[in-house]
Design a protein around this motif. Structure first.
Motif, PDB file in Angstrom:
ATOM      1  N   PRO A 481      54.728  22.492 -17.820  1.00 23.46           N
ATOM      2  CA  PRO A 481      53.374  22.042 -18.174  1.00 23.46           C
ATOM      3  C   PRO A 481      52.345  23.163 -18.173  1.00 23.46           C
ATOM      4  O   PRO A 481      51.478  23.211 -19.046  1.00 23.46           O
ATOM      5  N   LYS A 482      52.446  24.089 -17.213  1.00 23.09           N
ATOM      6  CA  LYS A 482      51.428  25.137 -17.142  1.00 23.09           C
ATOM      7  C   LYS A 482      51.586  26.167 -18.265  1.00 23.09           C
ATOM      8  O   LYS A 482      50.664  26.952 -18.508  1.00 23.09           O
ATOM      9  N   ASN A 483      52.740  26.177 -18.934  1.00 26.40           N
ATOM     10  CA  ASN A 483      52.980  27.132 -20.026  1.00 26.40           C
ATOM     11  C   ASN A 483      53.043  26.463 -21.389  1.00 26.40           C
ATOM     12  O   ASN A 483      53.351  27.124 -22.383  1.00 26.40           O
ATOM     13  N   THR A 484      52.772  25.163 -21.464  1.00 25.95           N
ATOM     14  CA  THR A 484      52.900  24.426 -22.720  1.00 25.95           C
ATOM     15  C   THR A 484      51.524  23.976 -23.197  1.00 25.95           C
ATOM     16  O   THR A 484      50.938  23.062 -22.627  1.00 25.95           O
ATOM     17  N   PRO A 485      50.977  24.602 -24.239  1.00 27.10           N
ATOM     18  CA  PRO A 485      49.660  24.201 -24.753  1.00 27.10           C
ATOM     19  C   PRO A 485      49.721  22.838 -25.438  1.00 27.10           C
ATOM     20  O   PRO A 485      50.790  22.372 -25.856  1.00 27.10           O
ATOM     21  N   ASN A 486      48.571  22.215 -25.559  1.00 30.40           N
ATOM     22  CA  ASN A 486      48.452  20.927 -26.239  1.00 30.40           C
ATOM     23  C   ASN A 486      48.523  21.161 -27.751  1.00 30.40           C
ATOM     24  O   ASN A 486      47.667  21.837 -28.319  1.00 30.40           O
ATOM     25  N   PRO A 487      49.531  20.610 -28.455  1.00 26.99           N
ATOM     26  CA  PRO A 487      49.654  20.882 -29.901  1.00 26.99           C
ATOM     27  C   PRO A 487      48.470  20.358 -30.707  1.00 26.99           C
ATOM     28  O   PRO A 487      48.133  20.928 -31.739  1.00 26.99           O
ATOM     29  N   LEU A 488      47.831  19.273 -30.249  1.00 22.08           N
ATOM     30  CA  LEU A 488      46.671  18.757 -30.980  1.00 22.08           C
ATOM     31  C   LEU A 488      45.530  19.761 -30.949  1.00 22.08           C
ATOM     32  O   LEU A 488      44.910  20.057 -31.987  1.00 22.08           O
ATOM     33  N   ILE A 489      45.249  20.317 -29.779  1.00 24.46           N
ATOM     34  CA  ILE A 489      44.169  21.301 -29.665  1.00 24.46           C
ATOM     35  C   ILE A 489      44.504  22.553 -30.471  1.00 24.46           C
ATOM     36  O   ILE A 489      43.645  23.120 -31.157  1.00 24.46           O
ATOM     37  N   GLN A 490      45.763  22.986 -30.417  1.00 22.86           N
ATOM     38  CA  GLN A 490      46.165  24.172 -31.166  1.00 22.86           C
ATOM     39  C   GLN A 490      45.993  23.968 -32.669  1.00 22.86           C
ATOM     40  O   GLN A 490      45.551  24.858 -33.395  1.00 22.86           O
ATOM     41  N   ARG A 491      46.344  22.767 -33.149  1.00 23.59           N
ATOM     42  CA  ARG A 491      46.216  22.472 -34.581  1.00 23.59           C
ATOM     43  C   ARG A 491      44.746  22.451 -35.002  1.00 23.59           C
ATOM     44  O   ARG A 491      44.387  22.960 -36.070  1.00 23.59           O
ATOM     45  N   ILE A 492      43.894  21.900 -34.179  1.00 23.38           N
ATOM     46  CA  ILE A 492      42.457  21.876 -34.497  1.00 23.38           C
ATOM     47  C   ILE A 492      41.920  23.299 -34.586  1.00 23.38           C
ATOM     48  O   ILE A 492      41.190  23.658 -35.523  1.00 23.38           O
ATOM     49  N   PHE A 493      42.284  24.148 -33.624  1.00 23.36           N
ATOM     50  CA  PHE A 493      41.827  25.539 -33.650  1.00 23.36           C
ATOM     51  C   PHE A 493      42.334  26.261 -34.893  1.00 23.36           C
ATOM     52  O   PHE A 493      41.605  27.045 -35.508  1.00 23.36           O
ATOM     53  N   GLN A 494      43.591  26.015 -35.249  1.00 21.26           N
ATOM     54  CA  GLN A 494      44.162  26.660 -36.434  1.00 21.26           C
ATOM     55  C   GLN A 494      43.382  26.281 -37.688  1.00 21.26           C
ATOM     56  O   GLN A 494      43.054  27.142 -38.517  1.00 21.26           O
ATOM     57  N   CYS A 495      43.071  24.991 -37.828  1.00 23.25           N
ATOM     58  CA  CYS A 495      42.371  24.523 -39.029  1.00 23.25           C
ATOM     59  C   CYS A 495      40.925  25.011 -39.060  1.00 23.25           C
ATOM     60  O   CYS A 495      40.406  25.383 -40.126  1.00 23.25           O
ATOM     61  N   VAL A 496      40.252  25.013 -37.916  1.00 25.07           N
ATOM     62  CA  VAL A 496      38.859  25.472 -37.884  1.00 25.07           C
ATOM     63  C   VAL A 496      38.780  26.952 -38.234  1.00 25.07           C
ATOM     64  O   VAL A 496      37.904  27.377 -39.005  1.00 25.07           O
ATOM     65  N   ALA A 497      39.707  27.748 -37.679  1.00 25.72           N
ATOM     66  CA  ALA A 497      39.696  29.183 -37.990  1.00 25.72           C
ATOM     67  C   ALA A 497      39.965  29.418 -39.471  1.00 25.72           C
ATOM     68  O   ALA A 497      39.326  30.274 -40.107  1.00 25.72           O
ATOM     69  N   HIS A 498      40.897  28.669 -40.053  1.00 21.58           N
ATOM     70  CA  HIS A 498      41.198  28.841 -41.480  1.00 21.58           C
ATOM     71  C   HIS A 498      40.008  28.419 -42.334  1.00 21.58           C
ATOM     72  O   HIS A 498      39.675  29.104 -43.309  1.00 21.58           O
ATOM     73  N   ARG A 499      39.352  27.307 -41.978  1.00 22.14           N
ATOM     74  CA  ARG A 499      38.211  26.854 -42.756  1.00 22.14           C
ATOM     75  C   ARG A 499      37.043  27.828 -42.653  1.00 22.14           C
ATOM     76  O   ARG A 499      36.288  28.028 -43.616  1.00 22.14           O
TER      77      ARG A 499
END
Length: 737
Positions: A481-499
């Motif tokens: 758990p301490k090394n596994t990021p939340n995929p939903l948050i990661q996806r949001i960050f990916q899309c915001v950075a791309h936009r």
């Protein structure tokens, strides 16, 4: 208290050698370096920190740095962005960087980066981490004069050096980089060595960089490794602050000074902000933020607006809305002083995991300034651990806040010990749901030993405790758990950075590093393939074809009909068996309880509306008894008999004999030998008896016992029904009916 600011310098090689791709193909060295730099900067931006980030480019056609202006030299090195808060402009500039036709000394670039970092941190009140990322293929010429003084300067200033190159690793060597980040099996993946040889200049440059890293105790990564680690957005460490600082009260005479910190808490995705589309589309968009304005209106034709001063709160009391003023609201609030007081002790096994509340776990530690308190709390922790007990406490984190019931459980490690605090529910917080029995609970549908063994085999093969390997190649736990990021948050960050960088392009596909978080490891899938095939064999599934409803066939398109075909013989319209067109049904409306007018119909409707079986059966039982006891002679016996038969039928259908058998036994006990014995004779003549195990597999009544139940001879003394009470009140007569 001001928070310490980190300062990071990203030093990117844009020289001629960076324009080439690795011999194995893929992206060029510069493209990989820009990706790494992008992700380093985005880490800071998404963390919302006030850390400083600077950019140094070496290998540029021009020279633009302070050292060159002051001392001369340091050619072809530019500092387009001095250390400042990271911005979107910095990312856009970085993505437009192109490789030049010249090269620059990466040792000189390191010195320029050190100078920029030292100048930027000199004016800061509190300086946190200082770091330089040097991204280069080590293919340019260099001069190692003064290398020892440079290393000494890095150590003196406390600057951490991270070197990222094609495959820079301890010892250097002839290794290559695939140039295809994001396709590896997991974070522990290390790219295999390549047989492709590097140029003599690269080998020599990597050797110098390796010497620097070893001297200053820095870090080395390949482009591939750094992309894998930096592709997932991770928020930086937060400065821990105490949520509670007070005494743990153990009775009135004994108190231990302690502090409470947050250990784990749910990290929610960033909240969306509403913007003005008009402002965004204008030629000079300024602030696109909007403000919300709320108004209240009456529910009338004119929708009359109500002034905010005339709006009051209220509570429902039955069907009446009771207004409550602000003064009343303050007076009705529970006055709870701030405290953490012991209520008692309980066995640890009595506190179930599913009973805990809240969105995190807190840690209770003794105040480090109170040595006696540290010893006292340590004694409690060890005593709780040895007796397998927990402390149950009342917790109010600030004055007049809502009191909470919490448990403190001991947690002991070699280097630390503390109490873990979790919230537990009050009576009102517990939800007691009652569900009907599942078909699988029948004895005939219990899983076989082979099925249980197959599921056990699948669990064993998909065990994550040794599914990954660490840096030393030893098995370790996967998806910690301490090394596994939340995929939903990661996806949001990916899309915001791309936009942000590509406003008009469609959003990208899910990054492979994010997909790995939500998909099983290929190694685990290979390992458990045999167990999965066995599951398919022992749990065969048959696809049930959905029947086409009459409603769908009745509204076919005209083009689908053959108008010239011979008309089929007329069929009599079929009416569903459970369709009720009686006047009572049409006038019934929403059914909330079983009435005496149509008890069986009300009972059936309640079940269709999703009412609990036990509640609906109890109401039907009460109505059946009421009909018998208020009957004129045997007038209502038939309707009461319908209730009993409907109750028995539903008990068999739902595999719940307990809603019928106890009721029938009680009915026999109450009616035999009384004035209602005639009705019991009617029950036995209809052959209504207990639900047996033949009719319902979960029943504990044998067929012989059910048959004996209605055949038992009992001395029944029937008394004539008492005449109804004479009354002149018409309403009383209607009530008796």
């Amino acid at each position: 208290m001001a928070k310490a600011q980190d300062c990071v310098i990203v030093c990117v090689d844009v020289g001629y050698s960076m324009s080439f791709a690795p011999p194995s193909g893929g992206n060029t060295y510069l493209e990989m370096a820009v990706k790494v730099a992008n992700q380093i900067i985005q880490q800071k931006m998404f963390a919302g920190s006030k850390d400083l980030v600077g950019l140094v480019l070496f290998g540029t056609a021009e020279t633009d740095n302070e050292l060159a202006s002051r001392e001369g030299g340091y050619d072809n090195i530019s500092v387009p962005y001095l250390p400042t808060n990271p911005s979107l402009d910095l990312l856009k500039f970085l993505n437009q960087v192109q490789a030049g036709a010249v090269s620059a000394d990466f040792i000189d670039a390191l010195v320029v980066a050190m100078d920029s970092l030292v100048n930027a941190t000199r004016s800061l009140k509190k300086v946190g981490e200082k770091k330089i990322y040097l991204l280069t293929d080590a293919g340019s010429e260099y001069s190692d004069d003064g290398l020892e003084s440079i290393c000494a300067g890095l150590e003196k200033e406390g600057i951490e050096l991270v070197v990222v190159g094609p495959s820079i690793s301890p010892g250097g060597g002839n290794t290559g980089d695939s140039g295809s980040p994001g396709d590896g099996p997991g974070p522990s993946y290390r790219p295999p060595p390549s047989v492709t040889k590097k140029t003599p200049q690269q080998i020599a440059g990597e050797g110098v960089l390796q010497r620097i890293v070893e001297t200053v105790d820095g870090l080395c990564f390949s482009f591939h490794e750094e992309l894998q680690m930096a592709s997932l957005i991770r928020k930086g460490a937060k400065r821990q602050t105490a949520r509670f600082s007070g005494n743990l009260e153990i009775g009135k005479q004994f108190q231990i000074a302690c502090k409470i910190y947050t250990k784990t808490m749910e990290e929610k995705p960033p909240s969306w902000k509403k913007l003005s589309a008009v402002s965004q589309a204008s030629s000079k968009p300024e602030s696109m933020g909007v403000k919300m304005h709320r108004s209240y209106h009456l529910n009338d034709e004119d929708e009359t607006e109500v002034d905010m001063d005339n709006v009051a709160k209220g509570y429902w009391y039955g069907k009446s809305l009771i207004p409550v003023s602000d003064a009343d609201e303050k007076a009705m609030a529970l006055q709870a002083p701030r405290c953490l007081s012991l209520l008692g002790f309980s066995k640890r096994s009595s506190i179930k995991n599913h009973q805990t509340l809240g969105n995190g776990v807190q840690v209770v530690v003794a105040n480090p300034d109170d040595k006696a308190g540290c010893v006292s709390l340590s004694a409690f922790i060890h005593a709780l651990y040895e007796t397998d007990m927990v402390m149950v406490c009342r917790y109010v984190w600030r004055n007049n806040s809502q009191p909470k019931l919490v448990v403190l459980a001991p947690h002991i490690k070699p280097d630390k010990e503390y109490l873990l605090m979790r919230q537990v529910p009050f009576t009102e917080d517990v939800r007691c749901f009652v569900f009907p029995s599942l078909p699988g609970e029948r004895k005939s549908n219990q899983p076989t030993e082979e099925q249980l063994s197959a599921v056990d085999d699948l669990i064993t093969n998909m065990d994550l405790m040794k599914a990954d390997v660490d840096e030393d190649g030893r098995p370790c736990e996967a998806l910690k758990p301490k090394n596994t990021p939340n995929p939903l948050i990661q996806r949001i960050f990916q899309c915001v950075a791309h936009r942000a960088l590509h406003p008009t392009d469609p959003l990208p596909e899910v990054d492979p590093s994010i997909k790995r978080l939500v998909t099983p490891s290929p190694a685990i899938l290979t390992q458990c393939s045999g167990a999965l095939n066995r599951i398919k064999d022992v749990f065969p599934l048959t696809k049930v074809e959905a029947k086409e409803s009459e409603a769908s066939t009745a509204w076919k398109k005209t083009s689908d009909l053959d108008l010239d075909a011979e008309a089929p013989p007329a069929k009599k319209a079929r009416v569903e068996e459970d369709t009720d067109f009686s006047m009572a049904s049409l006038a019934r409306g929403e059914v909330k309880q079983v009435g005496t007018l149509d008890p069986v119909g009300d009972f059936t409707t309640l079940l269709k509306q999703g009412s609990l079986l036990s509640a609906a059966c109890k109401m039907l039982q009460e109505v059946a008894v009421k009909l018998v006891k208020e009957s004129f002679g045997d007038t209502y016996y038939g309707k009461a008999m319908d209730c009993i038969q409907a109750l028995r039928s539903e008990a068999i259908k739902q595999s719940e004999p307990t809603v019928f058998n106890p009721f029938l036994r009680e009915l026999k006990s109450d009616f035999v030998g009384t004035r209602y014995a005639a009705f019991w004779s009617h029950v036995t003549s209809e052959g209504v008896t207990l639900v047996s195990s033949v009719e319902c597999g979960v029943s504990d009544v044998t067929p012989e016992q059910a048959k004996q139940f209605i055949e038992e001879e009992a001395s029944v003394t029937e008394s004539s029904p008492a005449p109804p009470e004479v009354t002149d009140d018409a309403d009383g007569l209607l009530a008796m009916m």
